[in-house]
Design a protein around this motif. Sequence first.
Motif, PDB file in Angstrom:
ATOM      1  N   ASN A 128      -6.784   9.304 -47.504  1.00  0.00           N
ATOM      2  CA  ASN A 128      -6.290  10.737 -48.833  1.00  0.00           C
ATOM      3  C   ASN A 128      -6.704   9.952 -49.669  1.00  0.00           C
ATOM      4  O   ASN A 128      -7.192  10.311 -51.255  1.00  0.00           O
ATOM      5  CB  ASN A 128      -4.869  10.908 -48.719  1.00  0.00           C
ATOM      6  CG  ASN A 128      -4.449  11.578 -49.906  1.00  0.00           C
ATOM      7  OD1 ASN A 128      -4.620  13.204 -49.397  1.00  0.00           O
ATOM      8  ND2 ASN A 128      -2.981  11.359 -50.302  1.00  0.00           N
ATOM      9  N   ASN A 141      -7.993  19.699 -52.797  1.00  0.00           N
ATOM     10  CA  ASN A 141      -7.353  20.242 -52.503  1.00  0.00           C
ATOM     11  C   ASN A 141      -8.727  20.846 -51.084  1.00  0.00           C
ATOM     12  O   ASN A 141      -8.342  21.147 -50.217  1.00  0.00           O
ATOM     13  CB  ASN A 141      -6.711  21.657 -52.712  1.00  0.00           C
ATOM     14  CG  ASN A 141      -5.552  21.169 -53.285  1.00  0.00           C
ATOM     15  OD1 ASN A 141      -5.034  20.344 -52.902  1.00  0.00           O
ATOM     16  ND2 ASN A 141      -5.129  21.743 -54.066  1.00  0.00           N
ATOM     17  N   ARG A 144      -9.857  18.731 -48.535  1.00  0.00           N
ATOM     18  CA  ARG A 144      -8.193  17.984 -47.652  1.00  0.00           C
ATOM     19  C   ARG A 144      -8.144  19.721 -46.760  1.00  0.00           C
ATOM     20  O   ARG A 144      -6.819  19.274 -46.338  1.00  0.00           O
ATOM     21  CB  ARG A 144      -7.470  17.686 -48.263  1.00  0.00           C
ATOM     22  CG  ARG A 144      -7.902  16.264 -48.447  1.00  0.00           C
ATOM     23  CD  ARG A 144      -6.439  15.148 -49.304  1.00  0.00           C
ATOM     24  NE  ARG A 144      -5.465  15.367 -48.230  1.00  0.00           N
ATOM     25  CZ  ARG A 144      -4.138  15.683 -48.778  1.00  0.00           C
ATOM     26  NH1 ARG A 144      -3.808  17.256 -49.358  1.00  0.00           N
ATOM     27  NH2 ARG A 144      -2.982  15.697 -47.946  1.00  0.00           N
ATOM     28  N   SER A 145      -9.033  20.187 -46.904  1.00  0.00           N
ATOM     29  CA  SER A 145      -8.524  21.727 -46.310  1.00  0.00           C
ATOM     30  C   SER A 145      -8.242  22.102 -44.853  1.00  0.00           C
ATOM     31  O   SER A 145      -8.077  22.870 -44.330  1.00  0.00           O
ATOM     32  CB  SER A 145      -8.980  23.124 -47.324  1.00  0.00           C
ATOM     33  OG  SER A 145     -10.824  22.466 -46.650  1.00  0.00           O
ATOM     34  N   THR A 147      -7.248  20.630 -42.643  1.00  0.00           N
ATOM     35  CA  THR A 147      -6.230  19.769 -41.286  1.00  0.00           C
ATOM     36  C   THR A 147      -5.684  20.573 -40.671  1.00  0.00           C
ATOM     37  O   THR A 147      -5.186  20.470 -39.807  1.00  0.00           O
ATOM     38  CB  THR A 147      -4.888  19.929 -42.704  1.00  0.00           C
ATOM     39  OG1 THR A 147      -5.161  18.281 -43.631  1.00  0.00           O
ATOM     40  CG2 THR A 147      -3.786  19.065 -41.706  1.00  0.00           C
ATOM     41  N   ASN A 151      -5.466  20.419 -36.824  1.00  0.00           N
ATOM     42  CA  ASN A 151      -3.953  20.766 -36.197  1.00  0.00           C
ATOM     43  C   ASN A 151      -3.719  21.631 -35.259  1.00  0.00           C
ATOM     44  O   ASN A 151      -3.345  21.369 -33.794  1.00  0.00           O
ATOM     45  CB  ASN A 151      -2.696  21.628 -37.757  1.00  0.00           C
ATOM     46  CG  ASN A 151      -1.927  20.366 -38.244  1.00  0.00           C
ATOM     47  OD1 ASN A 151      -1.765  19.347 -37.533  1.00  0.00           O
ATOM     48  ND2 ASN A 151      -1.554  20.905 -39.261  1.00  0.00           N
ATOM     49  N   SER A 199      -9.051  12.445 -43.947  1.00  0.00           N
ATOM     50  CA  SER A 199      -7.521  12.314 -43.667  1.00  0.00           C
ATOM     51  C   SER A 199      -7.040  13.781 -43.158  1.00  0.00           C
ATOM     52  O   SER A 199      -5.993  13.497 -43.114  1.00  0.00           O
ATOM     53  CB  SER A 199      -7.543  12.439 -45.841  1.00  0.00           C
ATOM     54  OG  SER A 199      -6.128  12.853 -45.692  1.00  0.00           O
ATOM     55  N   SER A 200      -8.085  14.584 -43.263  1.00  0.00           N
ATOM     56  CA  SER A 200      -7.231  15.922 -42.224  1.00  0.00           C
ATOM     57  C   SER A 200      -6.792  15.798 -41.549  1.00  0.00           C
ATOM     58  O   SER A 200      -6.365  16.591 -41.009  1.00  0.00           O
ATOM     59  CB  SER A 200      -7.880  17.715 -42.650  1.00  0.00           C
ATOM     60  OG  SER A 200      -7.984  17.599 -44.063  1.00  0.00           O
ATOM     61  N   SER A 204      -3.250  15.616 -39.355  1.00  0.00           N
ATOM     62  CA  SER A 204      -3.333  16.498 -37.984  1.00  0.00           C
ATOM     63  C   SER A 204      -2.394  16.015 -37.142  1.00  0.00           C
ATOM     64  O   SER A 204      -1.663  15.682 -36.160  1.00  0.00           O
ATOM     65  CB  SER A 204      -4.017  16.760 -37.405  1.00  0.00           C
ATOM     66  OG  SER A 204      -4.494  17.870 -39.130  1.00  0.00           O
ATOM     67  N   SER A 328      -5.429  29.521 -45.813  1.00  0.00           N
ATOM     68  CA  SER A 328      -3.954  28.400 -45.821  1.00  0.00           C
ATOM     69  C   SER A 328      -3.260  29.785 -45.283  1.00  0.00           C
ATOM     70  O   SER A 328      -1.850  29.335 -44.542  1.00  0.00           O
ATOM     71  CB  SER A 328      -3.734  27.982 -46.182  1.00  0.00           C
ATOM     72  OG  SER A 328      -5.333  26.834 -46.323  1.00  0.00           O
TER      73      SER A 328
END
Length: 361
Positions: A128, A141, A144-145, A147, A151, A199-200, A204, A328
Amino acid sequence: MSGDNAVYIASVVATYWVVSISMVYLNKILMSNEGISVPAPLFVTWFQCVVTVLICWLCGLCGQRAQRQAAQYSAINPSGFDNEGGQAPRGEQKPSFFAQFPKAEYLLGHAKQIFPLSLIFVGMITFNNLCLKWVEVSFYNVARSLTIVFNVFLSRVFLGIPTSFKTMLCLVVVIVGFLMGSKGEINFSVLGTMAGVMSSLFVSLNSIFTKMVLPVVDDNHWKLTFYNNVNASLLFIPLMLYFEGDVLIGSTEQLTSTAFWMAMFVAGFFGFSIGIVTVLQIKATSPLTHNISGTAKAALQSLMAFYIWGNQPTVMGVLGIFTVLGGSLLYTFVKMNENAQAAQAPPPQMEHRQQEMASKV
């Protein structure tokens, strides 16, 4: 909604926005500002973990004191009435803010069980901060979108949670926004974008493994925060010495700067505070409103970055930001709706009995 309640909700949401945006901007300064920063992201991240450990320890002490005072009050006035038989003032019986914090204990057995999560936690915060160091704040943003995508995929792999068609459509929107934002970024960084993707992935994994290990600490997220940051502080030391030892030796000017250490302490405090204000916002509003607030905050954070850092916007880049945030937000609505429908659906046995009764009519 009463006027006082509306003011309280507005203040909580505003605090969440200020803390969250300030934390990102401060970390950006610490990672890439030539006058203040040290080119040692592992050291910066390690120090923030240490600050979190110290705050958890101090809050634990305050929590013990608050719990003792509450116990003494209950012993003196167990009935909740004053000496004349009237109702005791309710303001005096409200639990202290610090009562939620448990004693900060580090038990080796628990630490070993939490250690796999701590490895993921180290990867999460390291990538991150590397992403924030290498990309523009306006693109942060977007980088890192993914995630949400990870998930959904990992929840299916590890937890066996099925994915609906509507959810898949939301993921497509997010991925398209990610590609648009990457295409429209003038100062595109391959390393920074890859760090954002990693990072994403770790974000998760962190959410999934957190659910697995929370029972170890009695489902108390403050205990888990303490263990995670103690473990992370220890894990960062060899990495920091191996990769950044020479850099730290050559950065005596920054390491003796008052501005640098003030920024480090404030960023560490905000890193701890974001957990508190997130919980406060969810309690004051709802999980759905919290996600909407977070999406709006991310949009403002990206747009402000164009002005504060002088990032040059492009049509494709701005469209990518809002496509990612829109996807999102759609995902949030879809998941909330699916969860509500699942909660209202009758259990399988009850549904089977209803079908049997219907067939007999």
